[in-house]
Design an enzyme around this catalytic site. Structure first.
Site, PDB file in Angstrom:
ATOM      1  N   TYR A   1      71.066  27.428  70.237  1.00 18.94           N
ATOM      2  CA  TYR A   1      70.250  28.080  69.497  1.00 18.94           C
ATOM      3  C   TYR A   1      69.324  29.090  70.242  1.00 18.94           C
ATOM      4  CZ  TYR A   1      71.741  24.780  66.066  1.00 18.94           C
ATOM      5  OH  TYR A   1      72.631  24.051  65.106  1.00 18.94           O
TER       6      TYR A   1
ATOM      7  N   HIS B   1      71.432  31.339  59.235  1.00 18.96           N
ATOM      8  CA  HIS B   1      71.753  30.643  60.358  1.00 18.96           C
ATOM      9  C   HIS B   1      71.662  31.348  61.784  1.00 18.96           C
ATOM     10  CE1 HIS B   1      72.463  27.656  57.322  1.00 18.96           C
ATOM     11  NE2 HIS B   1      73.159  28.413  56.849  1.00 18.96           N
TER      12      HIS B   1
ATOM     13  N   ASN C   1      66.395  29.121  56.742  1.00 21.53           N
ATOM     14  CA  ASN C   1      67.306  28.459  57.345  1.00 21.53           C
ATOM     15  C   ASN C   1      66.903  27.114  57.182  1.00 21.53           C
ATOM     16  OD1 ASN C   1      68.760  27.377  59.187  1.00 21.53           O
ATOM     17  ND2 ASN C   1      68.110  28.654  61.031  1.00 21.53           N
TER      18      ASN C   1
ATOM     19  N   HIS D   1      73.723  21.743  54.099  1.00 21.96           N
ATOM     20  CA  HIS D   1      75.339  21.255  54.150  1.00 21.96           C
ATOM     21  C   HIS D   1      75.236  20.182  52.900  1.00 21.96           C
ATOM     22  CE1 HIS D   1      75.725  23.750  57.621  1.00 21.96           C
ATOM     23  NE2 HIS D   1      75.080  23.112  58.402  1.00 21.96           N
TER      24      HIS D   1
ATOM     25  N   ARG E   1      80.079  21.733  58.970  1.00 22.02           N
ATOM     26  CA  ARG E   1      78.929  22.885  58.945  1.00 22.02           C
ATOM     27  C   ARG E   1      79.453  24.074  58.055  1.00 22.02           C
ATOM     28  NH1 ARG E   1      74.896  21.370  62.623  1.00 22.02           N
ATOM     29  NH2 ARG E   1      75.866  20.215  64.182  1.00 22.02           N
TER      30      ARG E   1
ATOM     31  N   SER F   1      73.217  30.156  64.350  1.00 24.94           N
ATOM     32  CA  SER F   1      74.906  29.997  64.988  1.00 24.94           C
ATOM     33  C   SER F   1      75.566  30.367  63.657  1.00 24.94           C
ATOM     34  CB  SER F   1      75.167  28.426  65.021  1.00 24.94           C
ATOM     35  OG  SER F   1      74.792  27.650  64.149  1.00 24.94           O
TER      36      SER F   1
HETATM   37  C1  DQA Z   1      71.712  26.028  61.761  1.00 23.61           C
HETATM   38  C2  DQA Z   1      73.085  25.575  61.638  1.00 23.61           C
HETATM   39  C3  DQA Z   1      73.035  24.031  60.838  1.00 23.61           C
HETATM   40  O1  DQA Z   1      74.296  23.548  60.788  1.00 23.61           O
HETATM   41  C4  DQA Z   1      72.286  23.000  61.664  1.00 23.61           C
HETATM   42  O2  DQA Z   1      72.289  21.997  61.116  1.00 23.61           O
HETATM   43  C5  DQA Z   1      70.903  23.636  62.294  1.00 23.61           C
HETATM   44  C6  DQA Z   1      70.862  25.087  62.609  1.00 23.61           C
HETATM   45  C7  DQA Z   1      71.567  27.351  62.402  1.00 23.61           C
HETATM   46  O3  DQA Z   1      70.557  28.079  62.394  1.00 23.61           O
HETATM   47  O4  DQA Z   1      72.675  27.697  62.879  1.00 23.61           O
HETATM   48  O5  DQA Z   1      70.057  22.853  62.325  1.00 23.61           O
HETATM   49  O6  DQA Z   1      71.064  26.281  60.338  1.00 23.61           O
END
Ligand code: DQA
Length: 140
Positions: free
Chosen positions: A22, A99, A73, A79, A110, A101
């Site tokens: 992140y 997101h 986000n 999920h 995910r 990621s």
């Molecule tokens: C997220 C991806 C999610 O799977 C994860 O639980 C997050 C961050 C992202 O910004 O990539 O907390 O939303």
């Protein structure tokens, strides 16, 4: 135009947790950049973060009629939160799922989002740029 950027569970720890995934910028730093970006394009933006599912639902309800778009986000709630999905479906403000990621390139759990179907679109995998791209989608 006026926008709302909502970050969900654990995103307050951005810049401190899993930096390889992140990044190293805090959520406050990212939001400051987004505020400047919106201002430079003549738009207004507000920010909200909560780790509590119901609070996120309440913020979505309160957004009805007040914004031209929402960047969301939801973190891990993405999920499995049917409550957030229903809250998005309950309002007419368009929501872009976002997101940092690339969730499609990570763990199996995910890869499933219960939100995408009720969102206008989805941006993922570009780090903090995902937020910029999601915002831009409302005016480009
Ligand atoms: C997220 C991806 C999610 O799977 C994860 O639980 C997050 C961050 C992202 O910004 O990539 O907390 O939303």
């Amino acid at each position: 135009m006026k926008f709302l950027v909502i970050n969900g569970v654990n995103l307050n720890l951005t810049g401190k947790r899993e930096k390889g995934v992140y990044g190293t910028e805090t959520l406050e730093e990212i939001n400051a950049g987004l505020a400047a970006f919106c201002k430079a394009h003549g738009h207004e933006v507000e920010f909200y973060q909560s780790n509590v599912e119901g609070e996120l639902c309440s913020r979505l309800h309160a957004a009805e009629g007040k914004y031209d778009g929402i960047v969301l986000n939801a973190g891990a709630f993405t999920h499995y939160s049917i409550a957030l999905r229903d809250a998005i479906a309950a309002i007419t403000v368009p929501v872009v799922e976002t997101h940092m990621s690339n969730v499609q390139a990570r763990e199996e759990f995910r890869k499933k989002s219960v939100l995408t179907e009720v969102c206008r679109g989805e941006v993922l995998g570009f780090g903090k740029a995902s937020y910029y791209l999601a915002l831009e989608s409302f005016w480009l």
